[in-house]
Design an enzyme around this catalytic site. Structure first.
Site, PDB file in Angstrom:
ATOM      1  N   THR A  13      -0.155  15.270 -25.912  1.00  0.00           N
ATOM      2  CA  THR A  13      -1.008  16.104 -26.772  1.00  0.00           C
ATOM      3  C   THR A  13      -0.210  16.709 -27.928  1.00  0.00           C
ATOM      4  O   THR A  13      -0.602  16.608 -29.099  1.00  0.00           O
ATOM      5  CB  THR A  13      -1.634  17.259 -25.941  1.00  0.00           C
ATOM      6  OG1 THR A  13      -2.325  16.681 -24.851  1.00  0.00           O
ATOM      7  CG2 THR A  13      -2.560  18.121 -26.764  1.00  0.00           C
ATOM      8  N   GLY A 135       1.421  29.448 -28.102  1.00  0.00           N
ATOM      9  CA  GLY A 135       1.088  28.330 -29.000  1.00  0.00           C
ATOM     10  C   GLY A 135       1.325  28.638 -30.462  1.00  0.00           C
ATOM     11  O   GLY A 135       2.453  28.874 -30.899  1.00  0.00           O
ATOM     12  N   GLU A 191      -1.682  22.463 -18.615  1.00  0.00           N
ATOM     13  CA  GLU A 191      -0.409  21.823 -18.297  1.00  0.00           C
ATOM     14  C   GLU A 191      -0.682  20.524 -17.539  1.00  0.00           C
ATOM     15  O   GLU A 191      -1.763  20.346 -16.962  1.00  0.00           O
ATOM     16  CB  GLU A 191       0.439  22.759 -17.419  1.00  0.00           C
ATOM     17  CG  GLU A 191       0.861  24.030 -18.110  1.00  0.00           C
ATOM     18  CD  GLU A 191       1.639  23.764 -19.389  1.00  0.00           C
ATOM     19  OE1 GLU A 191       2.718  23.185 -19.325  1.00  0.00           O
ATOM     20  OE2 GLU A 191       1.145  24.129 -20.471  1.00  0.00           O
ATOM     21  N   LYS A 206       5.986  32.467 -20.025  1.00  0.00           N
ATOM     22  CA  LYS A 206       5.958  32.988 -21.401  1.00  0.00           C
ATOM     23  C   LYS A 206       6.360  34.463 -21.429  1.00  0.00           C
ATOM     24  O   LYS A 206       7.088  34.909 -22.314  1.00  0.00           O
ATOM     25  CB  LYS A 206       4.552  32.807 -21.977  1.00  0.00           C
ATOM     26  CG  LYS A 206       4.194  31.337 -22.174  1.00  0.00           C
ATOM     27  CD  LYS A 206       2.701  31.153 -22.346  1.00  0.00           C
ATOM     28  CE  LYS A 206       2.335  29.709 -22.636  1.00  0.00           C
ATOM     29  NZ  LYS A 206       0.912  29.430 -22.490  1.00  0.00           N
ATOM     30  N   GLY A 302      -3.390  23.661 -27.334  1.00  0.00           N
ATOM     31  CA  GLY A 302      -4.022  22.548 -28.051  1.00  0.00           C
ATOM     32  C   GLY A 302      -3.012  21.909 -28.984  1.00  0.00           C
ATOM     33  O   GLY A 302      -2.034  22.552 -29.411  1.00  0.00           O
TER      34      GLY A 302
HETATM   35  N1  LIG Z   1      -0.772  21.156 -24.623  1.00  0.00           N
HETATM   36  C1  LIG Z   1      -0.587  22.362 -25.107  1.00  0.00           C
HETATM   37  O1  LIG Z   1      -1.511  23.020 -25.595  1.00  0.00           O
HETATM   38  C2  LIG Z   1       0.781  22.968 -25.100  1.00  0.00           C
HETATM   39  C3  LIG Z   1       0.975  24.180 -25.791  1.00  0.00           C
HETATM   40  C4  LIG Z   1       2.239  24.778 -25.803  1.00  0.00           C
HETATM   41  C5  LIG Z   1       3.267  24.169 -25.141  1.00  0.00           C
HETATM   42  N2  LIG Z   1       3.044  22.995 -24.464  1.00  0.00           N
HETATM   43  C6  LIG Z   1       4.204  22.376 -23.807  1.00  0.00           C
HETATM   44  O2  LIG Z   1       4.526  21.205 -24.545  1.00  0.00           O
HETATM   45  C7  LIG Z   1       5.053  20.221 -23.666  1.00  0.00           C
HETATM   46  C8  LIG Z   1       4.220  18.953 -23.772  1.00  0.00           C
HETATM   47  O3  LIG Z   1       2.889  19.257 -23.437  1.00  0.00           O
HETATM   48  P1  LIG Z   1       1.709  18.185 -23.653  1.00  0.00           P
HETATM   49  O4  LIG Z   1       0.452  18.939 -23.425  1.00  0.00           O
HETATM   50  O5  LIG Z   1       1.909  17.460 -24.919  1.00  0.00           O
HETATM   51  O6  LIG Z   1       1.995  17.219 -22.412  1.00  0.00           O
HETATM   52  P2  LIG Z   1       1.445  15.741 -22.168  1.00  0.00           P
HETATM   53  O7  LIG Z   1       1.426  15.549 -20.701  1.00  0.00           O
HETATM   54  O8  LIG Z   1       0.214  15.493 -22.965  1.00  0.00           O
HETATM   55  O9  LIG Z   1       2.608  14.812 -22.798  1.00  0.00           O
HETATM   56  C9  LIG Z   1       3.879  14.714 -22.229  1.00  0.00           C
HETATM   57  C10 LIG Z   1       4.623  13.556 -22.881  1.00  0.00           C
HETATM   58  O10 LIG Z   1       5.951  13.523 -22.374  1.00  0.00           O
HETATM   59  C11 LIG Z   1       6.229  12.255 -21.835  1.00  0.00           C
HETATM   60  N3  LIG Z   1       7.041  12.450 -20.641  1.00  0.00           N
HETATM   61  C12 LIG Z   1       6.768  13.236 -19.576  1.00  0.00           C
HETATM   62  N4  LIG Z   1       7.737  13.129 -18.664  1.00  0.00           N
HETATM   63  C13 LIG Z   1       8.634  12.226 -19.160  1.00  0.00           C
HETATM   64  C14 LIG Z   1       9.819  11.666 -18.663  1.00  0.00           C
HETATM   65  N5  LIG Z   1      10.276  12.002 -17.450  1.00  0.00           N
HETATM   66  N6  LIG Z   1      10.485  10.766 -19.419  1.00  0.00           N
HETATM   67  C15 LIG Z   1       9.998  10.406 -20.639  1.00  0.00           C
HETATM   68  N7  LIG Z   1       8.866  10.893 -21.154  1.00  0.00           N
HETATM   69  C16 LIG Z   1       8.192  11.798 -20.416  1.00  0.00           C
HETATM   70  C17 LIG Z   1       4.899  11.641 -21.464  1.00  0.00           C
HETATM   71  O11 LIG Z   1       4.989  10.221 -21.460  1.00  0.00           O
HETATM   72  C18 LIG Z   1       4.016  12.178 -22.590  1.00  0.00           C
HETATM   73  O12 LIG Z   1       4.176  11.347 -23.714  1.00  0.00           O
HETATM   74  C19 LIG Z   1       5.083  20.868 -22.295  1.00  0.00           C
HETATM   75  O13 LIG Z   1       6.323  21.508 -22.114  1.00  0.00           O
HETATM   76  C20 LIG Z   1       3.994  21.930 -22.394  1.00  0.00           C
HETATM   77  O14 LIG Z   1       4.175  22.994 -21.493  1.00  0.00           O
HETATM   78  C21 LIG Z   1       1.844  22.391 -24.434  1.00  0.00           C
HETATM   79  N1  LIG Z   2      -1.277  25.257 -20.807  1.00  0.00           N
HETATM   80  C1  LIG Z   2      -0.923  26.225 -21.778  1.00  0.00           C
HETATM   81  C2  LIG Z   2      -0.513  25.555 -23.058  1.00  0.00           C
HETATM   82  C3  LIG Z   2       0.027  26.510 -24.093  1.00  0.00           C
HETATM   83  O1  LIG Z   2       1.272  26.997 -23.724  1.00  0.00           O
HETATM   84  C4  LIG Z   2      -2.091  27.146 -22.026  1.00  0.00           C
HETATM   85  O2  LIG Z   2      -3.203  26.816 -21.604  1.00  0.00           O
HETATM   86  O3  LIG Z   2      -1.905  28.210 -22.607  1.00  0.00           O
HETATM   87 NA    NA Z   3       4.212  30.845 -30.600  1.00  0.00          NA
END
Ligand SMILES: NC(=O)c1ccc[n+]([C@@H]2O[C@H](COP(=O)([O-])OP(=O)(O)OC[C@H]3O[C@@H](n4cnc5c(N)ncnc54)[C@H](O)[C@@H]3O)[C@@H](O)[C@H]2O)c1
Ligand SMILES: N[C@@H](CCO)C(=O)O
Ligand code: NA
Length: 433
Positions: A13, A135, A191, A206, A302
């Site tokens: 994402t 975020g 997550e 956080k 997001g």
């Molecule tokens: N989605 C959100 O709104 C959001 C917001 C803030 C922070 N985050 C953080 O950002 C990070 C990514 O979140 P996301 O929602 O994009 O996750 P996601 O699950 O959509 O994507 C994770 C990506 O990492 C890759 N990946 C996972 N484990 C791996 C491994 N062992 N080796 C190689 N590639 C690997 C997956 O293939 C995928 O491409 C996380 O730390 C999450 O906590 C997410």
């Molecule tokens: N899973 C987290 C992503 C942003 O850190 C949330 O819903 O707030």
């Molecule tokens: Na921030």
């Protein structure tokens, strides 16, 4: 024009949204930094997956640690998630090689942030994590830079978009918890393992980072009292509404005489408070400093919102803006003195399924009086229909005046032992004027 060559691990994402934003805003970013910020190498689990982005001409690494060590990148962006390897090993490898790191991974930093910051300090590599907290809200920079002259007393807020989205839809649309969670997952807010969201741990990760930034202490995630939203029912949200409250999952870090109290739990807040009106995936962070009190409100999760924070950090890297990860050199971060949750003071909402027999109400009232707890109201509601609850048991909702966590826990244990309640009681802390 010099290039900032980005190596990006994680194309989910957030990763995909970062690639899209860097492409879409390429000209503006170049104008603002004097450099072209370009993704030159990536790593993710599945090479062949169609992600709707053009990765032609971008090097692929199966191993994110190898990507972090790639001598032909200038900055490593970690968007895989997880508090262990490969995220930890990759971030450490990049920092050890003197390469700045940008990450959105609050779980990793809550557990290993200080250690990783130290690796960076040793090799003069900066660690950036605006996306990890709330975020798109720029709270990390606000605390680390703009409010650096304040003595901060309290930092608190709605720090998890998934939970706030679920609570908002449950309260406003009377939609069941599981359906709301499924929508939050579909929208890319949750997550990879959504128990981190709903059981409060993501908020705690956080909060641990905010506490360190606000109070100059070592990150201490294990000190946080954590409760999530899993046990909240539509009936609780309805009762809160009738009583003039909204229920929010809050993270709170506050200086007390005994140390820093850090807690995460569902909280009833008066409907007229601004934070009660923060709905959906929106987050809010309030900071109380000696000179400045402020609240920042914005999208907490997001792809686009989170990418905004990642790209903001990349712009800092491109400009050569650095600074210490937690606002101070690691050696200057103090061990956080923990204030125990048992001493927490406040009002409480307590819902019990009371056995429908003479003397029940008197027993509960007596136990409250023994602990010196004053009751603001007692409401007896229609028979409960919950599983395991007899149809003739009655839901009793007690609202207390300010008391201590310790006293409430003793009362709950006593009335359970008295045999006047059945099932699991619901306890929600109340904050009010
Ligand atoms: N989605 C959100 O709104 C959001 C917001 C803030 C922070 N985050 C953080 O950002 C990070 C990514 O979140 P996301 O929602 O994009 O996750 P996601 O699950 O959509 O994507 C994770 C990506 O990492 C890759 N990946 C996972 N484990 C791996 C491994 N062992 N080796 C190689 N590639 C690997 C997956 O293939 C995928 O491409 C996380 O730390 C999450 O906590 C997410
Ligand atoms: N899973 C987290 C992503 C942003 O850190 C949330 O819903 O707030
Ligand atoms: Na921030």
């Amino acid at each position: 024009m010099s290039q900032l060559k980005v190596g990006l691990a994680g194309l989910g994402t957030v990763g995909v949204a970062v690639v899209q934003m860097l492409e879409r805003q390429a000209a503006e970013i170049e104008a603002r930094t004097g450099r072209s910020v370009k993704v030159v190498a990536v790593s993710a689990r599945s090479k062949g997956k169609d992600r709707g982005i053009d990765l032609s001409g971008v090097r692929w690494h199966d191993d994110p640690v190898a990507l972090a060590r790639d001598p032909d990148i200038d900055v490593f962006v970690e968007l895989m998630g997880g508090d262990g390897d490969p995220a930890k090993a990759a971030v450490a490898a990049a920092l050890a090689a003197g390469r700045p790191v940008v990450t959105a991974n609050k779980a990793l930093l809550a557990h290993h942030g200080v250690e990783l910051a130290q690796v960076g300090e040793a090799s003069n590599a900066t660690l950036h994590f605006e996306a990890a907290v709330a975020g798109g809200i720029p709270i990390v920079k606000t605390l680390r830079e703009a409010l650096g002259g304040n003595r901060i007393e309290r930092v608190s807020g709605i720090l998890n978009g998934t939970c706030n989205y679920i609570l908002t839809r449950m309260a406003d649309e009377k939609i069941a918890f599981d359906a709301c969670l499924a929508d939050a997952q579909r929208l890319g807010y949750a997550e990879a393992d959504p128990t981190f969201d709903i059981d409060g741990f993501d908020t705690a990760h956080k909060l641990a980072l905010l506490t360190s930034l606000a109070f100059g202490t070592k990150v201490d995630a294990d000190a946080i009292y954590v409760e999530g939203i899993r046990s909240l029912t539509l009936a609780d949200l309805e009762a809160a509404d009738e009583l003039g409250f909204k229920v929010k999952l809050l993270g709170v870090a506050v200086r007390t005489e005994e140390g820093i109290e850090q807690r995460v739990h569902p909280t009833m807040v008066p409907k007229h408070w601004p934070i009660a009106q923060v709905s959906g995936v929106t987050n809010a962070v309030a900071v109380n400093g000696d000179a400045v009190n402020l609240t920042l409100v914005g999208p907490g999760a997001g792809g686009a919102a989170t990418a905004s924070a990642v790209v903001g950090d990349l712009i800092d890297v491109a400009r050569g803006n650095g600074g210490f990860a937690f606002g101070l050199p690691v050696a200057a971060l103090q061990p956080a003195q923990r204030a125990p949750m048992q001493r927490h003071e406040g009002g409480y909402y307590i819902r019990v399924a009371a056995v429908n027999k003479p003397g029940t109400a008197a027993t509960i009232a007596r136990r409250m009086a023994e602990e010196g707890i004053s009751l603001e109201s007692i409401v007896q509601r229609r028979p409960q229909r919950a599983a395991g609850v007899e149809p003739n048991d009655v839901a009793v909702i007690l609202i207390t005046y300010a008391t201590t966590e310790d006293a409430v826990r003793r009362v709950m244990a006593a009335i359970e032992a008295d045999g006047v309640i059945v099932g699991q009681p619901q306890v929600i802390r109340i904050e009010k004027d």
